[in-house]
Structures are given as C-alpha cells and as structure tokens.
Design a protein around this motif. Structure first.
Motif, PDB file in Angstrom:
ATOM      1  N   HIS A  31       0.786  -1.160  -0.099  1.00  0.00           N
ATOM      2  CA  HIS A  31      -0.045   0.018  -0.101  1.00  0.00           C
ATOM      3  C   HIS A  31       0.838   1.202   0.135  1.00  0.00           C
ATOM      4  O   HIS A  31       0.348   2.514   0.358  1.00  0.00           O
ATOM      5  CB  HIS A  31      -1.062  -0.022   1.097  1.00  0.00           C
ATOM      6  N   GLY A  32       2.326   1.060  -0.205  1.00  0.00           N
ATOM      7  CA  GLY A  32       2.892   2.329  -0.262  1.00  0.00           C
ATOM      8  C   GLY A  32       3.467   2.738   0.893  1.00  0.00           C
ATOM      9  O   GLY A  32       4.281   3.649   1.287  1.00  0.00           O
ATOM     10  N   ILE A  33       3.274   1.967   2.173  1.00  0.00           N
ATOM     11  CA  ILE A  33       3.379   2.457   3.502  1.00  0.00           C
ATOM     12  C   ILE A  33       4.047   0.966   4.230  1.00  0.00           C
ATOM     13  O   ILE A  33       3.416   0.050   4.077  1.00  0.00           O
ATOM     14  CB  ILE A  33       2.148   2.679   4.179  1.00  0.00           C
ATOM     15  N   PHE A  34       4.904   1.095   5.138  1.00  0.00           N
ATOM     16  CA  PHE A  34       5.414   0.160   5.647  1.00  0.00           C
ATOM     17  C   PHE A  34       5.168   0.298   6.993  1.00  0.00           C
ATOM     18  O   PHE A  34       5.612   1.359   7.614  1.00  0.00           O
ATOM     19  CB  PHE A  34       6.991  -0.156   5.376  1.00  0.00           C
ATOM     20  N   LEU A  35       4.729  -0.558   8.059  1.00  0.00           N
ATOM     21  CA  LEU A  35       4.652  -0.419   9.478  1.00  0.00           C
ATOM     22  C   LEU A  35       5.462  -1.043  10.239  1.00  0.00           C
ATOM     23  O   LEU A  35       5.799  -2.400   9.942  1.00  0.00           O
ATOM     24  CB  LEU A  35       3.154  -0.875   9.764  1.00  0.00           C
ATOM     25  N   GLN A  36       6.346  -0.417  10.997  1.00  0.00           N
ATOM     26  CA  GLN A  36       7.598  -0.940  11.883  1.00  0.00           C
ATOM     27  C   GLN A  36       7.318  -0.744  13.511  1.00  0.00           C
ATOM     28  O   GLN A  36       7.594   0.242  13.836  1.00  0.00           O
ATOM     29  CB  GLN A  36       8.884  -0.234  11.469  1.00  0.00           C
ATOM     30  N   PRO A  37       6.682  -1.753  14.148  1.00  0.00           N
ATOM     31  CA  PRO A  37       6.819  -1.834  15.500  1.00  0.00           C
ATOM     32  C   PRO A  37       8.037  -1.693  16.129  1.00  0.00           C
ATOM     33  O   PRO A  37       8.974  -2.333  15.604  1.00  0.00           O
ATOM     34  CB  PRO A  37       6.126  -3.139  15.879  1.00  0.00           C
ATOM     35  N   GLU A 125      -6.280  -5.957   2.881  1.00  0.00           N
ATOM     36  CA  GLU A 125      -6.764  -5.207   1.915  1.00  0.00           C
ATOM     37  C   GLU A 125      -6.970  -3.711   2.212  1.00  0.00           C
ATOM     38  O   GLU A 125      -6.539  -3.522   3.449  1.00  0.00           O
ATOM     39  CB  GLU A 125      -8.489  -5.599   2.082  1.00  0.00           C
ATOM     40  N   LYS A 126      -7.142  -2.807   1.461  1.00  0.00           N
ATOM     41  CA  LYS A 126      -6.882  -1.343   1.701  1.00  0.00           C
ATOM     42  C   LYS A 126      -7.605  -0.855   2.693  1.00  0.00           C
ATOM     43  O   LYS A 126      -7.097  -0.331   3.454  1.00  0.00           O
ATOM     44  CB  LYS A 126      -7.114  -0.717   0.442  1.00  0.00           C
ATOM     45  N   ASN A 127      -8.854  -1.167   2.717  1.00  0.00           N
ATOM     46  CA  ASN A 127      -9.705  -0.830   3.946  1.00  0.00           C
ATOM     47  C   ASN A 127      -9.441  -1.199   5.123  1.00  0.00           C
ATOM     48  O   ASN A 127      -9.268  -0.581   6.079  1.00  0.00           O
ATOM     49  CB  ASN A 127     -11.220  -0.953   3.610  1.00  0.00           C
ATOM     50  N   ILE A 155      -0.780  10.393   4.944  1.00  0.00           N
ATOM     51  CA  ILE A 155      -0.642   8.718   4.705  1.00  0.00           C
ATOM     52  C   ILE A 155      -1.873   8.259   4.077  1.00  0.00           C
ATOM     53  O   ILE A 155      -1.397   7.343   3.010  1.00  0.00           O
ATOM     54  CB  ILE A 155      -0.341   8.177   6.230  1.00  0.00           C
ATOM     55  N   LEU A 156      -3.014   8.585   4.167  1.00  0.00           N
ATOM     56  CA  LEU A 156      -4.080   8.059   3.454  1.00  0.00           C
ATOM     57  C   LEU A 156      -4.071   8.367   1.984  1.00  0.00           C
ATOM     58  O   LEU A 156      -4.264   7.606   1.043  1.00  0.00           O
ATOM     59  CB  LEU A 156      -5.423   8.683   4.012  1.00  0.00           C
ATOM     60  N   SER A 157      -3.283   9.731   1.794  1.00  0.00           N
ATOM     61  CA  SER A 157      -3.353  10.173   0.283  1.00  0.00           C
ATOM     62  C   SER A 157      -2.238   9.294  -0.364  1.00  0.00           C
ATOM     63  O   SER A 157      -2.287   8.966  -1.675  1.00  0.00           O
ATOM     64  CB  SER A 157      -2.779  11.719   0.219  1.00  0.00           C
ATOM     65  N   ILE A 158      -1.247   8.846   0.268  1.00  0.00           N
ATOM     66  CA  ILE A 158      -0.357   7.901  -0.018  1.00  0.00           C
ATOM     67  C   ILE A 158      -0.749   6.476  -0.379  1.00  0.00           C
ATOM     68  O   ILE A 158      -0.323   6.163  -1.735  1.00  0.00           O
ATOM     69  CB  ILE A 158       1.175   7.658   0.727  1.00  0.00           C
ATOM     70  N   ILE A 159      -1.558   6.092   0.432  1.00  0.00           N
ATOM     71  CA  ILE A 159      -2.329   4.835   0.241  1.00  0.00           C
ATOM     72  C   ILE A 159      -3.375   4.958  -0.997  1.00  0.00           C
ATOM     73  O   ILE A 159      -3.349   4.083  -1.807  1.00  0.00           O
ATOM     74  CB  ILE A 159      -2.932   4.597   1.492  1.00  0.00           C
ATOM     75  N   GLU A 160      -3.936   5.970  -1.121  1.00  0.00           N
ATOM     76  CA  GLU A 160      -4.861   6.083  -2.096  1.00  0.00           C
ATOM     77  C   GLU A 160      -4.195   6.246  -3.800  1.00  0.00           C
ATOM     78  O   GLU A 160      -4.886   5.958  -4.813  1.00  0.00           O
ATOM     79  CB  GLU A 160      -5.612   7.373  -2.152  1.00  0.00           C
ATOM     80  N   GLU A 161      -3.003   6.900  -3.683  1.00  0.00           N
ATOM     81  CA  GLU A 161      -2.200   7.090  -5.061  1.00  0.00           C
ATOM     82  C   GLU A 161      -1.429   5.858  -5.267  1.00  0.00           C
ATOM     83  O   GLU A 161      -1.141   5.826  -6.454  1.00  0.00           O
ATOM     84  CB  GLU A 161      -1.328   8.319  -4.842  1.00  0.00           C
ATOM     85  N   LYS A 162      -1.443   4.883  -4.427  1.00  0.00           N
ATOM     86  CA  LYS A 162      -0.535   3.687  -4.873  1.00  0.00           C
ATOM     87  C   LYS A 162      -1.468   2.901  -5.774  1.00  0.00           C
ATOM     88  O   LYS A 162      -2.562   2.640  -5.764  1.00  0.00           O
ATOM     89  CB  LYS A 162      -0.283   2.770  -3.463  1.00  0.00           C
ATOM     90  N   LYS A 163      -0.579   2.572  -7.088  1.00  0.00           N
ATOM     91  CA  LYS A 163      -1.121   1.690  -7.871  1.00  0.00           C
ATOM     92  C   LYS A 163      -1.202   0.230  -7.608  1.00  0.00           C
ATOM     93  O   LYS A 163      -0.213  -0.343  -7.312  1.00  0.00           O
ATOM     94  CB  LYS A 163      -0.143   1.774  -9.309  1.00  0.00           C
ATOM     95  N   TYR A 164      -2.408  -0.558  -7.786  1.00  0.00           N
ATOM     96  CA  TYR A 164      -2.680  -1.711  -7.470  1.00  0.00           C
ATOM     97  C   TYR A 164      -2.529  -2.629  -8.724  1.00  0.00           C
ATOM     98  O   TYR A 164      -2.833  -2.421  -9.593  1.00  0.00           O
ATOM     99  CB  TYR A 164      -3.924  -1.923  -6.641  1.00  0.00           C
TER     100      TYR A 164
END
Length: 164
Positions: A31-37, A125-127, A155-164
């Motif tokens: 989704h163009g974003i990485f989550l790192q705990p 999934e995106k949502n 962040i939400l904009s980055i996810i929305e702009e990601k090409k799937y």
C-alpha cells in the motif's frame, strides 16, 4: 540477570522507554506504506551500561546508537513484530504493566491490539490497512514524544495514490 534487576529495568522502562509503530513511506510495500513496531529506551551516555543491559536481556538483539541530533544521548532499540511479541511484550507483562497507571495500561492494550493485528497476516485489503493506520494515529494522543512526520491525511493520500 535476576528478577530484582529486571523489575528495576521495568521501572526504568516506564520512565525512559517507549513502544511505537513507525509509519514509513515505502514504494515497494503493498500500500506504499510500511509499518514498523519498535521498542526504544534512551539514556545519557553516562548510563550506557543500562542500555547494554537491555541488549543482554533481549538475547543481544537490537541496536545501541546515538540519538539523532544528540551526541550525549544514546538509544537502545529493538524493532519488528516477532521481536516485540517474543521478547518485549513478555517483559512488559511481567515487569512493567503491573505498575502502570490505568491510562498507560489502556494505551498498552491498544498497542497490543494493533501488534496482534500486524502479526495476523502480512497483506491487508486497503480498507483494513487504513483502519490499522487510524488506530496507530490514535495511540497515546497526549504522548510527550515527537510528532509524526506526516499527518494522517498525508498517509491516506499515499495509500490512495498507490497503483494496485
């Protein structure tokens, strides 16, 4: 390392430590974003032996490094879902959480919920991913730590702009 010292480290953690989840823009992520705990504990270099104790406690995993922008403050950090679930969370449950305030316990439980969501599967999934991002942004809203680099809207904009 005996339990007495672990309890001391637990108290130290409550004052100087933090649990966080970094949100990093990463084009190769689904989704163009990485989550790192991540777990961090900081200390003036005079107390670097305390930070080394954390590294020993957690099976020599993690890193000691200078805090960004400071030559005199060092940080011990341990990252990753597996490391947090196997090492940090059990330590917190045994040596930190029993002494938390109700507010801190509530925030810790939110963190655990998110960490468990991240552990469940690697692709969302995106949502579903967006709902996790929103939970992360709601963690510890009165926190004394640094602010996030990007707003939730960015962040939400980055996810929305990601090409799937």
């Amino acid at each position: 390392m005996d339990n007495k010292y672990k309890f001391w480290l637990g108290g130290f953690t409550e004052g100087e430590g933090s649990l966080s989840i970094s949100i990093v823009k990463f084009d190769k992520a689904p989704h163009g974003i990485f989550l790192q705990p991540e777990f961090n504990v900081a200390q003036h270099y005079n107390g670097i032996t305390i930070l080394k104790s954390f590294k020993v406690l957690f099976n020599n995993k993690g890193q000691l490094h200078k805090k960004s922008g400071s030559d005199k403050v060092w940080v011990y950090s341990l990252k990753g879902i597996k490391n947090l679930n196997e090492l940090i969370i059990p330590f917190f449950l045994s040596f930190v959480v029993p002494y938390f305030s109700k507010y801190c316990e509530k925030e810790f439980n939110k963190y655990l919920f998110i960490l468990n969501k991240l552990k469940e599967k690697s692709k969302y999934e995106k949502n579903e991913f967006i709902s996790i991002i929103k939970l992360i942004y709601n963690l510890n809203p009165q926190g004394k730590g640094k602010k996030r680099k990007r707003t939730l809207a960015e962040i939400l904009s980055i996810i929305e702009e990601k090409k799937y």
